[in-house]
Design an enzyme around this catalytic site. Structure first.
Site, PDB file in Angstrom:
ATOM      1  N   TYR A  27       0.834  -1.147  -0.043  1.00  0.00           N
ATOM      2  CA  TYR A  27       0.007  -0.092  -0.089  1.00  0.00           C
ATOM      3  C   TYR A  27       0.861   1.334  -0.003  1.00  0.00           C
ATOM      4  CZ  TYR A  27      -3.822   3.076   1.611  1.00  0.00           C
ATOM      5  OH  TYR A  27      -4.792   3.990   1.644  1.00  0.00           O
TER       6      TYR A  27
ATOM      7  N   LYS B 283      -1.248  -1.027  -4.138  1.00  0.00           N
ATOM      8  CA  LYS B 283      -2.219  -0.269  -4.330  1.00  0.00           C
ATOM      9  C   LYS B 283      -1.306   1.053  -4.285  1.00  0.00           C
ATOM     10  CE  LYS B 283      -6.207   1.513  -1.591  1.00  0.00           C
ATOM     11  NZ  LYS B 283      -5.692   2.805  -1.424  1.00  0.00           N
TER      12      LYS B 283
END
Length: 292
Positions: free
Chosen positions: A134, A162
């Protein structure tokens, strides 16, 4: 990894008046987003206020979504500044048969990149699950360039990223080097830009109430109809601009309330929005999104 691409809603967490997780409304939210066309859910991320929740509350949310998701793909965000909690959550995601785990980089203490990478590797190893890094430097304070991101992508334990950044050059370079890895665009207002530079889909918070718009943007882009996709991105961005003026998290909760859900408020220290802002949402957003 191709079967995992698409549009994933970063689920909000509905709360009762006494601050408990509202299971009934979370189930309704999952069903609503499936009707809007979302392919999957990103569970217990930033949008869920997960970093303000206890370990048991996060597990409870993971349970509810797993039971409500039907055939949707599931990514569990297990990140925590407390690595022991992250390992427990990752192990629980494995028990529930989530598709991927994800984690924000450990923050606050300004860890070295070597320390951050070791955190991710330990988490992937202990859970025996594929990891989605992330990348959200504006919030985590952890910046990574193409070399750092590539060091994850060259490792089979990492499924992809992400990617919540507007540095689309780095996104494009990494996707060019690792075309079979997953890249999810993270900024809702820039989904079309991310797709143009190689993103396989998106994970977003405004998808909670307008996932259908983002599903359509991606469909049109894949068909080569970029101008039509841009028109829908413009529609979404008009709404997002209003959220930014109000406070994104609080406004998203209020939108859900006005759409007929019972989401309550964000947890403190988030404040409550004014009656004027509620009226603005009612007049400028609600008529343009689909009710439950």
């Amino acid at each position: 990894m191709n079967e995992l691409n698409g549009i994933y809603t970063a689920l909000l967490t509905p709360f009762t008046r006494d601050g408990k997780i509202n299971e009934k409304e979370l189930v309704r939210l999952c069903k609503h987003n499936l009707r809007l066309g979302a392919q999957g859910f990103y569970v217990c991320g930033s949008t869920a206020e997960a970093l303000m929740l206890s370990l048991e509350e996060r597990k409870y949310i993971m349970d509810i979504v797993k039971d409500s998701a039907e055939n949707a793909r599931l990514i569990a965000h297990v990140g925590s500044i407390n690595e022991r909690d992250a390992h427990k959550l990752a192990g629980y995601a494995k028990e529930l048969s989530y598709d991927l785990i994800s984690s924000v980089a450990p923050f606050y203490y300004k860890f070295s990149f070597s320390e951050i990478k070791d955190y991710y590797v330990r988490l992937a190893d202990s859970s025996d699950m594929k990891m989605l890094v992330y990348h959200i430097p504006a919030f985590s304070g952890v910046g990574m360039g193409a070399d750092e991101i590539s060091s994850f992508l060259s490792d089979d334990r990492f499924a992809g990223v992400k990617y919540t950044s507007n540095d689309f050059f780095t996104l494009e370079r990494c996707k060019a080097l690792f075309p079979h890895k997953l890249f999810f665009n993270g900024y809702d207002e820039m989904l079309l830009s991310g797709l143009a530079m190689g993103a396989d889909g998106g994970i977003g918070s405004t998808y909670n109430f307008m996932a259908d718009k983002f599903v359509k943007i991606r469909e049109l882009f894949l068909k080569g109809e970029a101008e039509k996709a841009r028109e829908i991105q413009n529609e979404a961005n008009r709404i997002i601009a209003i959220l930014c003026k109000i406070g994104v998290m609080q406004a998203e909760k209020e939108i859900m309330n006005q759409l007929g859900f019972d989401f309550g408020d964000c947890l403190p220290p988030f404040g409550k929005i004014s009656s004027e802002h509620k009226e603005l949402i009612a007049s400028s957003i609600i008529p343009y999104v689909e009710r439950a």
